[in-house]
Design an enzyme around this catalytic site. Structure first.
Site, PDB file in Angstrom:
ATOM      1  N   ASP A  12       0.806  -1.226   0.000  1.00  0.00           N
ATOM      2  CA  ASP A  12       0.000   0.000   0.000  1.00  0.00           C
ATOM      3  C   ASP A  12       0.844   1.283   0.000  1.00  0.00           C
ATOM      4  OD1 ASP A  12      -2.167  -1.624   0.067  1.00  0.00           O
ATOM      5  OD2 ASP A  12      -2.845  -1.095   2.070  1.00  0.00           O
TER       6      ASP A  12
ATOM      7  N   MET B  75      -6.009  -2.655  -4.373  1.00  0.00           N
ATOM      8  CA  MET B  75      -5.880  -2.493  -2.924  1.00  0.00           C
ATOM      9  C   MET B  75      -5.485  -1.051  -2.572  1.00  0.00           C
ATOM     10  SD  MET B  75      -4.401  -6.042  -1.424  1.00  0.00           S
ATOM     11  CE  MET B  75      -5.516  -7.433  -1.165  1.00  0.00           C
TER      12      MET B  75
ATOM     13  N   ARG C 100      -6.051   0.694   1.434  1.00  0.00           N
ATOM     14  CA  ARG C 100      -7.054   0.862   2.497  1.00  0.00           C
ATOM     15  C   ARG C 100      -7.389   2.335   2.734  1.00  0.00           C
ATOM     16  NH1 ARG C 100      -7.659  -3.734   5.114  1.00  0.00           N
ATOM     17  NH2 ARG C 100      -8.885  -2.759   6.734  1.00  0.00           N
TER      18      ARG C 100
ATOM     19  N   GLN D 287      -2.368  -8.920  -6.455  1.00  0.00           N
ATOM     20  CA  GLN D 287      -1.409  -7.812  -6.366  1.00  0.00           C
ATOM     21  C   GLN D 287      -0.281  -8.063  -5.378  1.00  0.00           C
ATOM     22  OE1 GLN D 287      -4.009  -3.926  -6.035  1.00  0.00           O
ATOM     23  NE2 GLN D 287      -5.174  -5.760  -5.705  1.00  0.00           N
ATOM     24  N   ARG D 288      -0.502  -8.957  -4.442  1.00  0.00           N
ATOM     25  CA  ARG D 288       0.481  -9.178  -3.373  1.00  0.00           C
ATOM     26  C   ARG D 288       1.345 -10.397  -3.617  1.00  0.00           C
ATOM     27  NH1 ARG D 288      -2.810  -8.606   2.099  1.00  0.00           N
ATOM     28  NH2 ARG D 288      -2.032 -10.699   2.419  1.00  0.00           N
TER      29      ARG D 288
HETATM   30  O1  F6P Z   1      -2.211  -3.757   3.937  1.00  0.00           O
HETATM   31  C1  F6P Z   1      -2.095  -4.366   2.718  1.00  0.00           C
HETATM   32  C2  F6P Z   1      -3.385  -4.931   2.249  1.00  0.00           C
HETATM   33  O2  F6P Z   1      -3.033  -5.458   1.033  1.00  0.00           O
HETATM   34  C3  F6P Z   1      -4.581  -3.980   2.134  1.00  0.00           C
HETATM   35  O3  F6P Z   1      -4.568  -3.148   1.051  1.00  0.00           O
HETATM   36  C4  F6P Z   1      -5.742  -4.930   2.155  1.00  0.00           C
HETATM   37  O4  F6P Z   1      -6.944  -4.314   2.523  1.00  0.00           O
HETATM   38  C5  F6P Z   1      -5.285  -5.919   3.161  1.00  0.00           C
HETATM   39  O5  F6P Z   1      -3.887  -5.982   3.062  1.00  0.00           O
HETATM   40  C6  F6P Z   1      -5.923  -7.270   2.999  1.00  0.00           C
HETATM   41  O6  F6P Z   1      -5.298  -8.170   3.830  1.00  0.00           O
HETATM   42  P1  F6P Z   1      -5.766  -9.665   4.117  1.00  0.00           P
HETATM   43  O7  F6P Z   1      -6.919  -9.981   3.238  1.00  0.00           O
HETATM   44  O8  F6P Z   1      -4.579 -10.499   3.815  1.00  0.00           O
HETATM   45  O9  F6P Z   1      -6.109  -9.696   5.546  1.00  0.00           O
END
Ligand code: F6P
Length: 365
Positions: free
Chosen positions: A143, A185, A187, A291-292
């Site tokens: 982020d 993504m 937040r 994205q991650r």
């Molecule tokens: O903080 C990074 C992030 O990718 C946010 O943008 C997203 O809302 C969150 O993690 C989601 O995390 P998870 O679904 O793994 O709990």
């Protein structure tokens, strides 16, 4: 016995975590007095019975810089200060296990800790530092929402993935004269959305920093509409909300999960646009965790490696209570206090926003 430096990864996974771990271990390999150990799933590995950790030597980290995720595992639930436990009545409450954690560090001869994580992890690091723990933080998050560093690693990989996705959606937008919405993504800050919109040529970019007006979006699309209804590409960050409305979140029953689970604002936006009478068909894609995941791009591997080496050198210098940060062209140490003091929102007067507006991107305002 060698002095031990404990490494852990906390919060959501992020491309480049393994490159950081590898850099720390490689730099420590030059120091005969030090040994690196890795805690499994953030602090859980040390607080679990039996403890779960592994010795990280050159063999353990060979070639991992190209791998996504983290070889140590991670969690974004609970932590040493709010460890979830089930009561006899079957309810959940949290307890503070930070003292126990520090005792276990002593037991393991841990003389320093390097915690790789986002804003939540850096806050835990500050609290542990205040309790006497020799700790260094490394900023990670796709982020890019940590202030005091120009960039966090993982962010550029996420932008690359999101831009590739937008490039693919543009094809359908053009061919079918549709409005394509890409939800990414972000937040509380719209860094991924803004970079993707500029790089991928979106007509509309919606970010948490600017509450949107759906009529303004409609107007900006119609200004470039042809008789068939026109096409447009919209990038929206998950944490964005309309001027008259709230963020879109889902309820979760996951124990110890303290975040709001975002996702779905792209579908809401499609509904809102339809209600304004827009003729074009609308399709929404939520990119989510794609994205991650996967291989970090070279930029993130390099930044992660620079962070890892600097963090270990700060351990050797006894420069604790700090987070490594990228301040172009250097990697520096900033106090954890400073690192968590403010949030990295996009400055609405910044060159990036002006550039986007300059090429006609609408923010729905
Ligand atoms: O903080 C990074 C992030 O990718 C946010 O943008 C997203 O809302 C969150 O993690 C989601 O995390 P998870 O679904 O793994 O709990």
């Amino acid at each position: 016995m060698k002095k031990r430096c404990l490494v852990l990864t906390g919060g959501g996974d992020c491309p480049g975590l393994n490159a950081v771990i590898r850099a720390i271990v490689k730099r420590a390999d030059k120091e005969p007095d030090w040994e690196i150990i890795g805690s499994i799933d953030a602090y859980n590995g040390i607080l679990n019975d039996p403890m779960e950790y592994k010795i990280l030597d050159n063999k353990a980290i060979a070639g991992i810089h190209v791998k996504g995720g983290t070889i140590l595992g991670t969690t974004n639930k609970g932590g040493p200060f709010n460890w979830p436990i089930e009561t006899e009545l079957g309810e959940w409450k949290t307890v503070d296990r930070s003292d126990e954690l520090l005792e276990r560090f002593d037991e393991l001869n841990v003389k320093a800790v390097i915690s790789i994580g986002g804003d939540g992890s850096q806050s835990i690091s500050q609290k542990l530092y205040e309790k006497g723990c020799n700790i260094i933080g490394i900023p990670k998050t796709i982020d890019n929402d940590l202030s005091s560093t120009d960039y966090t690693f993982g962010f550029q990989t996420a932008v690359e993935i999101a831009t590739e996705a937008l490039d693919k959606l543009v094809t359908t937008a053009e061919s079918h004269h549709r409005i394509m919405i890409l939800e990414v993504m972000g937040r509380d800050a719209g860094w991924i959305a803004l970079h993707t919109a500029i790089a991928g040529g979106a007509e509309v970019c919606l970010i948490p920093e600017i509450a949107y007006d759906v009529d303004k979006i409609k107007k900006s699309i119609e200004e470039r509409t042809d008789k068939r209804g026109g096409f447009a590409n919209i990038v929206i960050a998950e944490g964005t909300h309309p001027q008259k409305g709230k963020i879109v979140a889902q309820s979760t029953t996951e124990i110890g999960y303290e975040n709001i689970r975002l996702g779905g604002v792209g579908f809401e936006l499609a509904e809102q646009l339809k209600k304004t009478g827009m003729k074009s068909d609308i399709r929404t894609t939520i990119l989510g965790h794609i994205q991650r995941g996967g291989i970090p791009i070279a930029y993130d591997r390099i930044l992660a490696t620079r962070f890892g080496v600097k963090a270990l050198e700060m351990v050797l210098d006894g420069d604790f209570g700090k987070m490594v940060a990228y301040k172009h062209p250097d990697i520096i140490g900033v106090t954890l206090q400073e690192a968590i003091a403010s949030y990295n929102y996009i400055d609405l007067e910044s060159n990036l926003i002006k550039t986007a507006r300059g090429i006609g991107i609408s923010f729905g305002d």
